[in-house]
Structure formats: C-alpha cells, structure tokens
Design an enzyme around this catalytic site. Structure first.
Site, PDB file in Angstrom:
ATOM      1  N   HIS A  93     -11.660  -4.915   8.878  1.00 50.57           N
ATOM      2  CA  HIS A  93     -12.375  -4.981   7.621  1.00 50.57           C
ATOM      3  C   HIS A  93     -13.664  -4.122   7.683  1.00 50.57           C
ATOM      4  O   HIS A  93     -14.555  -4.262   6.859  1.00 50.57           O
ATOM      5  CB  HIS A  93     -12.720  -6.112   7.048  1.00 50.57           C
ATOM      6  CG  HIS A  93     -11.389  -6.925   6.560  1.00 50.57           C
ATOM      7  ND1 HIS A  93     -10.646  -7.597   7.661  1.00 50.57           N
ATOM      8  CD2 HIS A  93     -10.874  -7.527   5.496  1.00 50.57           C
ATOM      9  CE1 HIS A  93      -9.682  -8.321   6.924  1.00 50.57           C
ATOM     10  NE2 HIS A  93      -9.880  -8.119   5.551  1.00 50.57           N
ATOM     11  N   GLU A 112       0.862  -1.310   0.039  1.00 49.34           N
ATOM     12  CA  GLU A 112       0.004  -0.027  -0.029  1.00 49.34           C
ATOM     13  C   GLU A 112       0.988   1.198   0.039  1.00 49.34           C
ATOM     14  O   GLU A 112       0.539   2.418  -0.736  1.00 49.34           O
ATOM     15  CB  GLU A 112      -0.905   0.117   1.235  1.00 49.34           C
ATOM     16  CG  GLU A 112      -1.904  -0.971   1.148  1.00 49.34           C
ATOM     17  CD  GLU A 112      -1.769  -2.173   1.393  1.00 49.34           C
ATOM     18  OE1 GLU A 112      -0.772  -2.679   1.937  1.00 49.34           O
ATOM     19  OE2 GLU A 112      -2.641  -3.290   1.165  1.00 49.34           O
TER      20      GLU A 112
END
Ligand code: TPP
Ligand code: MG
Lengths: 342, 321
Positions: free
Chosen positions: B125, B58
């Site tokens: 999440h 990322e």
C-alpha cells in the site's frame, strides 16, 4: 464423510460422535477477545497502519483452521484471526505483527494481517486479492511431486475477491490439476462499501462450483456447528482426492472494513437478516440450552487472561531498528543496489 | 477557504464531469462511498450514472476504460492503491499504450494512482509506480507535488488524447493545503523551479519536492543555495529545464521515492551526464529508497525512504566534491 459430527448445538452428542464444541468455542472466543483488544489498541494509538477485524466471521474462519491438521497449508485472508488461532498460530505472533515487535515472524517488515510463518504452513498473504489461490495450488503441486500424501491446502477469500482474475485463474488451475485445495469464501455481502450486486450478478457464489468442475458447499456462516460440519467435510473430501472444494458461507462482518471505517453503508435489512446474527451469540445460546453456560464463561475468562498476558509480553519486546536491519531483499549477498548518496 | 491536495483532485474531476459529457469515473467504492480516500465524494450523487462502482477486477477495469476510450469517451479509472494497478498492467501497457501507434486512433483515458509511502502501510500500500509506466512508450506519466498542480494537471490529463497515469501522493492528500484552486497553470510537460539557488540543483517530483525544499532550507543555514526543480511530469521529461538549472549550479542530485534501479532519477542523471557533461563541476548523483520492499514498521519506513535529512546529506556530498 469420514467422521460423524454432532448436529445441532442444543443437544449433547451421542457416544462415538465428535463434539467440536470446545475447540470451536474456545477458538472463536479467543479470536473475538483478541480482536476487541486490537480495536482498543488501535483507538489508543498503539497500532500504526490499518486494523482489519473478522467480527461475525469467526465461526466460518475458525472451523476452517480447525479442520486442518499439522502439515496442511493455510493461507488466510484479512478476516481470519479465528482460522489462524484454530490452525495454531500463536497469539503473540498476531500481536507482534500489530504492535511492531522485532521478534515476530515478519520482524516489523510487514504487519497486521500480512503475517504468516512458512515454517508452520501459514502463508503470509499479499494484499492483492485472489493471489493466494494459485500460490497454495503451487504448494500442493510441489507436495504431490515430492510424494507427500494426504495434505490439504485451505485458503480464504471474500465475496469481492471472487471478482479478481486471480481467483478465477487459481481455482481453474487447481481444478485442472485436481488439487486438494479448499477455498472458503466468506460472502459477507460487501467488499468495503460495495454491495454484492455491484460485484457479481449470480444469485449464490456456490453455484459457480459447477462451472469450475469442483465440489461446492453452501453454509450459514453464522451457525458455528454447521460451519464446523461443512468445513470438516470439505477438507476430508479434498484429502480423499475429490479435488478442489468451494465453500461459501453467508454472513455479515459486524465491524467496519477496517477500524477506520464505521460501515455506515451496510443496509439495515442486511443487519436484521439471518446473515446479521453474531455467531458467538448463536454459540452462547446453544451452550445455555445444553446447560454449559458456565463453561462458556470460563473459556471467555481464559481468553481474556491469555490476551492480556500476550499484550503485556509483546509490549515489552524490542521494536525494529533500522541500523540493525540488513536491508537485503535477496538471499544472495551483494545484490542490493546501494545508492551513492545514502 | 483552504483547499487540500485531495480537494483539488476531487474538484478537477467534478469540473471535468460538468464540462465534458464524455468523462466518467470507474473504480472500487468510488460511487456513493466516495472512494477509499474520498477523492470522488459526492460526485456519484451529482452525476448520476457517471461515477460507477467497479468489481475488484483491475484487469477488467482498465480494459473497459480502453474500450470506452476507443469509443470516444474519457474514462477516469481510480485504483484503490497504486500497488493494485499491477493487476491491470496488461491492459495498460499492452493495450492502452499501443493503441494510438497501432491504429492511429487515440486512447484518451486517465489511470489515477494513489501512490507513495505513508507510515504503517507496508509493502503493498506504499508503492510509487512511475518508473514502470514510464518505461513503456505511449503513456504520459504525471507526478504532481502541489495542490495547484494536482488540480490543473488532472484537468490536462483528462483532456489529453493519450493514456495518462496520474500518480497522486497519499502523504499529500490531507495535509498539503493551499488558499484556493489555481486560476492558471504551469505549461504542460514543463518542470518548475520551486526554489532558486546557485550552488547545486536538486531534481525531484511528487512528495519528495517537499523533502527537498526542507533539505534546501537546512543547507541555506550552512550558506549553500540549493535550486530545487520539480519535474511535475516524469514522462515526457523536461530535460531543458533540468539542464538550464545545472548550467547555473554545476552540480546535481536527483531524488526519487521509488527504488534505485532505473526510474526517473536515473533518467535525469543519464541525460545530464550525456547532454550536459561540460556543465558539471562534480559527478551527478542520485538518492532513492533502499532496494527492499517498503517496510511496514514506521522505524524502518522512515529509514527506507529519502527524507530531508538524507537529501541534505546527499547534497553535502555532491557539494564537497
Ligand atoms: C487486487 C486488489 N484490489 C483492491 C484491493 C483493495 N481492497 C482490499 S480489501 C477490499 C475489499 C474486499 O472485499 P471482500 O473480498 O468481499 O472481503 P471482505 O473485506 O468483505 O472480507 C479491497 C477492494 C486489494 N486488496 N486487492
Ligand atoms: Mg466481502
């Protein structure tokens, strides 16, 4: 190597040589039977959220868990049911996390693969890949500072996780500190749908060991005895003070990324390659050649009974109750922000 | 034909790829697989070489987009989940966000964040990250609540010369539907009155708009008219529309799915308290998630987040004052 270990599966070991066949065989069978059950429970709608299985990866994972001793540290990842069971995580704890029992170590606050038990030396993973390397390194630094000797930390990662900055930083840090850290990379050729050639450009991840200044070991992840030998060796090297060990096993996951995924992107030639062998089949074949077919069958039946009993037990346990939750994220009392209108 | 919120996001990206050769998409599994949520389905085939699978990196993904934007491209980076964008924060907050101010040159990129809670998703999440990104100068933060906004705002985001964080709510992906893609858009950076009312204003954004509307319906049966304002973009924040609504109703409840310390709902209350004090007939209040990580178990999750029931209770509390 500190202990001499039986070589090939086919022949029974000589005297004075450790035969890991029973511990490894039972461990990978328990993991497979339990994960088959989890898949069924998921399809039956009994599990909310994702289910991530380690089918095909049991030998590598299980060998890692079994190579550790009590007092060591284990930080598993998403496909490490076998490693967890091998290290001693109770099967009911796995089921409690999946079925949302309040009695599990995570109390329903976290679930599935994100479970662990610090009292047992099992670190509950966070989802962010690569994060556990430096954390295990920290545990090992602390043990060193406390004068605790002879402890090893083992953590697992996938081929995809090696692309994270955290993986790099963690392994480099551990190498600089020469910590007894074993990093087991299960190179299953894919990270979700992404094939390894979109993930890194090197031929074999074990080649990176040299760059980090750590010892590297490659292993056929579908060969249970080879996994046992290599993991045992790596853990002993770490315990002896040889610094971090990078173990890279080549294998394939024989299931989707999660149970929601059919893995249709996995190429045929991967499936039919050596990687695509099922380590449980390899073990079963070896057992046959040794004339221990009956034992294998017996272990399987025992595992099935254990799983059914554990499911029945956990199914009857209480679920989390929001009214009994203390909704506190800090140990210091009175820290939570309480909303005016809540 | 019906269009889901997710279809809208995919269609907007397809249109942008078709209309603007500078646009490309980078993210984990976004290529042939079409992304974890299928937001880029078929785009790799239609636009060869412009929808690329990234490694699980990322920090490098966002950094690459910053460089490409400096070089005149219009990158869209998809995070697999908003939660993982924490790993790319350095590049986004320190690099993308400061570039225009430091150099006078734009850094036009879009960071797409599949955000918010869904049952069984747990602490890593489920996060809503608009507060963190909004805190830093130099970034636009969009939080669309409707199919129409998902489409038109994503197109705006891609066109803007600044870095944009585009918070898509996962709970809306599949079940929120519209008849067709919109022909026109609400003006950029403006909030929208979703439901008019004269008794109390409920300001919110993203998935909470739908919970607020449900709460307003519940209160309508008790004789109260709740005005629901959808912020649409939390930064910049459309204070005018909020104040105009409070001027009509005299009461305010600001709702956000994220945690209570700071954030968009706090900003709304702070602005109304300081700039609209005389408009108020009651102390303005806020409702957010509880101050713990987001629980995995659906029983706990349902109690952790604001819901229509909790919003209705909050509205009643302000109305009772
Ligand atoms: C930092 C971060 N980015 C993205 C993800 C989402 N994610 C979860 S598993 C996964 C693929 C992992 O692949 P690999 O490391 O090869 O492990 P495998 O699933 O093959 O066992 C991804 C991208 C994540 N968990 N963490
Ligand atoms: Mg992998």
């Amino acid at each position: 190597m500190a202990i001499r270990v039986a070589g090939a599966l086919e022949s029974k070991p000589k005297k004075g040589v450790v035969d890991p066949i029973e511990s490894l065989g039972r461990t990978i069978l328990r993991a497979r039977v339990l994960e088959d059950k989890l898949g069924n429970l998921y399809r039956a709608g009994r599990i909310v959220g994702g289910v991530y299985l380690g089918k095909g990866q049991e030998a590598l994972s299980g060998a890692g868990g079994l190579a550790l001793r009590k007092g060591d540290i284990f930080a598993p990842l998403i496909r490490d049911m076998a490693g967890r069971l091998g290290f001693g995580e109770p099967m009911v704890d796995a089921l409690r996390a999946y079925l949302g029992s309040r009695l599990g170590p995570m109390k329903g606050r976290d679930g599935n693969i994100h479970r662990g038990d610090l009292t047992r030396g099992i670190l509950p993973m966070i989802s962010h890949l690569g994060a556990m390397l430096s954390t295990v390194a920290g545990v090992l630094v602390a043990k060193r500072m406390k004068g605790e000797k002879g402890r090893v930390g083992l953590t697992c990662a996938g081929d995809g996780a090696t692309s994270t900055g955290s993986f790099h930083e963690g392994l480099n840090l551990a190498a600089v500190e020469r910590l007894p850290l074993v990093v087991v990379v299960a190179d299953n050729g894919y990270a979700y749908s992404t094939s390894r050639d979109r993930q890194f450009a090197c031929e074999d991840l074990v080649d990176r060991a040299k760059g980090y200044g750590v010892e590297g070991h490659g292993v056929d992840g579908t060969d249970p005895m080879a996994c046992w030998r290599v993991l045992h060796h790596a853990v002993e090297r770490a315990r002896e003070g040889a610094g971090p060990q990078l173990v890279v096993g080549k294998l394939l996951r024989l299931c989707g990324h999660g149970e929601h995924d059919d893995g249709s992107y996995v190429e045929k030639k991967m499936k039919s390659s050596e990687r695509g062998r099922d380590c449980l089949k390899v073990m079963e074949e070896g057992m046959k050649k040794r004339g221990q077919e009956k034992e294998w069958q017996g272990w399987r039946e025992e595992a099935q009974r254990e799983v059914e009993e554990a499911v029945a037990k956990v199914s009857a346990e209480p679920v989390p109750d929001p009214f009994e939750e203390d909704w506190r994220a800090t140990q210091s009392a009175g820290m939570a922000e309480v909303m005016v209108a809540s | 034909m019906s269009v889901t919120y997710l279809d809208a996001i995919r269609s907007a990206q397809e249109k942008a790829l078709r209309d603007d050769p500078r646009v490309f998409i980078y993210g984990q599994d976004v290529g042939r697989f079409g992304g974890a949520f299928k937001a880029t389905k078929n785009l790799a085939e239609k636009f060869p070489g412009r929808v690329m699978d990234s490694p699980i990196s990322e920090d490098a993904m966002v950094g690459m987009a910053v460089g490409a934007a400096m070089e005149g491209m219009r990158p869209i980076v998809e995070m697999q989940f908003a939660d993982f964008s924490t790993v790319g924060l350095n590049q986004m907050l320190n690099h993308a966000a400061t570039t225009f101010w430091r150099t006078g040159k734009p850094c036009p990129m879009v960071l797409r964040l599949p955000s918010g809670g869904t049952p069984g998703s747990g602490p890593f999440h489920s996060q809503s990250m608009e507060a963190i990104y909004s805190h830093y100068p130099g970034i636009v933060v969009m939080t669309p609540a409707t199919v129409e906004d998902a489409y038109t705002m994503l197109l705006e985001a891609i066109e803007l010369p600044d870095p944009v964080v585009f918070c898509e709510h996962k709970l809306l992906y599949y079940h929120l539907k519209s008849e067709a893609l919109p022909e026109s858009a609400v003006p950029a950076f403006r909030a929208r009155v979703v439901r008019a009312g004269r008794d109390i204003t409920c300001v919110t954004y993203s998935a909470m708009v739908h919970e607020a509307v449900a709460a307003a319906e519940e209160l309508a049966e008790e004789g109260y008219e709740v005005e629901v304002v959808d912020l649409r973009t939390v930064k910049p924040l459309d204070t005018d529309t909020v104040l105009a609504s409070v001027a009509r109703t005299g009461r305010l409840l600001a709702v956000g799915e994220s945690w209570p310390w700071g954030g968009a709902s706090a900003e709304v209350v702070a602005r109304v308290a300081s700039e609209g004090f005389e408009l108020l007939d009651a102390p303005p209040k806020r409702l957010n998630a509880k101050d713990t990580p987001i629980p995995y178990h659906p029983n706990l999750w349902a109690a952790h987040r604001p819901t229509a029931v909790r919003i209705a209770a909050g509205l009643r509390e302000v109305l009772r004052y």
